[in-house]
Design an enzyme around this catalytic site. Structure first.
Site, PDB file in Angstrom:
ATOM      1  N   ASP A  31     -10.628  -1.572 -48.065  1.00 48.09           N
ATOM      2  CA  ASP A  31      -9.600  -0.990 -48.572  1.00 48.09           C
ATOM      3  C   ASP A  31      -8.729  -0.739 -47.194  1.00 48.09           C
ATOM      4  O   ASP A  31      -9.107  -0.007 -46.209  1.00 48.09           O
ATOM      5  CB  ASP A  31      -9.813   0.084 -49.055  1.00 48.09           C
ATOM      6  CG  ASP A  31      -8.598   0.854 -49.868  1.00 48.09           C
ATOM      7  OD1 ASP A  31      -7.433   0.357 -49.399  1.00 48.09           O
ATOM      8  OD2 ASP A  31      -8.756   1.828 -50.687  1.00 48.09           O
TER       9      ASP A  31
ATOM     10  N   ASP B  20       1.664  -7.716 -53.699  1.00 45.87           N
ATOM     11  CA  ASP B  20       1.602  -7.531 -55.179  1.00 45.87           C
ATOM     12  C   ASP B  20       2.771  -6.437 -55.506  1.00 45.87           C
ATOM     13  O   ASP B  20       2.762  -5.467 -55.208  1.00 45.87           O
ATOM     14  CB  ASP B  20       0.219  -7.020 -55.794  1.00 45.87           C
ATOM     15  CG  ASP B  20       0.074  -7.070 -57.364  1.00 45.87           C
ATOM     16  OD1 ASP B  20       0.990  -6.999 -57.931  1.00 45.87           O
ATOM     17  OD2 ASP B  20      -1.037  -7.269 -57.593  1.00 45.87           O
TER      18      ASP B  20
ATOM     19  N   LYS C 186       5.212  -3.485 -63.632  1.00 44.00           N
ATOM     20  CA  LYS C 186       5.303  -2.549 -64.708  1.00 44.00           C
ATOM     21  C   LYS C 186       5.596  -1.219 -64.110  1.00 44.00           C
ATOM     22  O   LYS C 186       5.041  -0.631 -63.105  1.00 44.00           O
ATOM     23  CB  LYS C 186       4.175  -2.425 -65.492  1.00 44.00           C
ATOM     24  CG  LYS C 186       3.898  -3.730 -66.216  1.00 44.00           C
ATOM     25  CD  LYS C 186       2.823  -3.915 -67.244  1.00 44.00           C
ATOM     26  CE  LYS C 186       2.533  -5.022 -67.716  1.00 44.00           C
ATOM     27  NZ  LYS C 186       1.245  -5.040 -68.895  1.00 44.00           N
TER      28      LYS C 186
ATOM     29  N   ASP D  10       9.571 -11.391 -52.842  1.00 43.28           N
ATOM     30  CA  ASP D  10      10.575 -12.580 -53.935  1.00 43.28           C
ATOM     31  C   ASP D  10      10.672 -11.914 -55.227  1.00 43.28           C
ATOM     32  O   ASP D  10      11.480 -12.355 -56.066  1.00 43.28           O
ATOM     33  CB  ASP D  10      10.040 -13.700 -53.586  1.00 43.28           C
ATOM     34  CG  ASP D  10       8.603 -13.889 -54.341  1.00 43.28           C
ATOM     35  OD1 ASP D  10       7.424 -13.018 -54.021  1.00 43.28           O
ATOM     36  OD2 ASP D  10       8.405 -14.462 -55.522  1.00 43.28           O
TER      37      ASP D  10
ATOM     38  N   THR E 125       4.768 -18.396 -45.284  1.00 49.61           N
ATOM     39  CA  THR E 125       3.442 -18.341 -46.291  1.00 49.61           C
ATOM     40  C   THR E 125       3.702 -19.232 -47.308  1.00 49.61           C
ATOM     41  O   THR E 125       4.501 -19.627 -47.722  1.00 49.61           O
ATOM     42  CB  THR E 125       3.298 -16.702 -46.653  1.00 49.61           C
ATOM     43  OG1 THR E 125       4.410 -16.460 -47.742  1.00 49.61           O
ATOM     44  CG2 THR E 125       3.841 -15.658 -45.656  1.00 49.61           C
TER      45      THR E 125
ATOM     46  N   GLU F  49       6.098 -17.352 -50.115  1.00 55.59           N
ATOM     47  CA  GLU F  49       7.356 -17.706 -49.856  1.00 55.59           C
ATOM     48  C   GLU F  49       7.698 -19.224 -50.497  1.00 55.59           C
ATOM     49  O   GLU F  49       8.666 -19.422 -50.962  1.00 55.59           O
ATOM     50  CB  GLU F  49       7.699 -17.752 -48.482  1.00 55.59           C
ATOM     51  CG  GLU F  49       9.266 -18.091 -48.131  1.00 55.59           C
ATOM     52  CD  GLU F  49       9.413 -18.509 -46.389  1.00 55.59           C
ATOM     53  OE1 GLU F  49      10.121 -17.617 -45.785  1.00 55.59           O
ATOM     54  OE2 GLU F  49       8.964 -19.442 -46.082  1.00 55.59           O
TER      55      GLU F  49
END
Length: 231
Positions: A117, A139, A143, A175, A209, A212
């Site tokens: 972590d 990420d 929601k 993005d 990346t 991307e």
């Protein structure tokens, strides 16, 4: 900060492993990772295979291509690449460890991995130790009820401000429209970083990346932010 942001939970969300690991991937985790794992949290500049003068940190390196390229571009810099997803860890390890040398190869002497972590690493690092930080296509947790899971969160912003030297840059890219709006709102309401509008083309010196490339294939516009720690 937005009034309704809940505190970040201590637990990790999401998967730590995707598809089953192949034999070489398992060897990379078992045999190679312990040698390139970052350990010197209290004195981070001493955590590499050679003397380094600067320290960069990438949180959530995904497939590892960005970390690999940035470490190569900045050979005088110690680069800590953090990722908890086993398949992503294996992807970067496969770039730096030749096949058949899982038990012996050392990898680049200025690149170390943190396969736990990342928030625990952030808590342990000393004040003003970072010369640059990266958060590349995280990420989005799109929601609304999952907003507390997003890395761009008041708690993490304060932590990054503690770790980055005055004038140091925090590069962020996304993005996803929900995350782009979120970053704009949250960073616009803090006073620790200068937060100009994002660039719409990858700035010079940034590395491409796979996320991307996927965004371009699927018709999404990445945003590229450079946040500067205020003096």
């Amino acid at each position: 900060m937005p009034d309704d942001i809940k505190p970040q939970p201590e637990r990790l969300y999401g998967r730590q492993r995707g598809h089953p690991l192949r034999p070489r991937q398992q060897r990379l985790l078992d045999e190679a990772l312990p040698r390139v794992h970052f350990r010197n949290i209290a004195e981070p500049l001493k955590g590499f295979g050679k003397p380094v003068s600067k320290l960069f940190l990438e949180i959530g390196f995904g497939g590892g291509e960005h970390a690999f390229d940035q470490a190569a571009r900045n050979p005088e810099t110690g680069y800590i690449a953090a990722e908890v997803f086993d398949n992503g860890v294996c992807s970067l390890l496969s770039r730096i460890i030749p096949e058949g040398e899982e038990a012996t190869a050392l990898g680049p002497d200025n690149l170390r991995l943190w396969a736990e972590d990342g928030r625990q690493l952030l808590k342990g690092l000393p004040d003003s130790c970072l010369d640059r930080a990266y958060l590349m296509f995280p990420d989005p947790w799109p929601k609304a009820r999952h907003a507390k899971r997003r890395f761009i969160h008041p708690e993490n912003i304060r932590q990054m401000a503690r770790l980055l030297k005055p004038g140091a840059h925090w590069r962020v890219a996304s993005d996803h429209p929900v995350y782009q709006e979120w970053v704009t709102e949250v960073m616009g309401q803090q006073d620790l970083f200068e937060a100009p509008a994002p660039a719409l083309e990858r700035p010079e010196g940034w590395s491409p990346t796979r996320y991307e490339a996927k965004a371009f294939r699927e018709g999404r516009q990445p945003f590229y932010w450079t946040f500067t720690r205020k003096e």
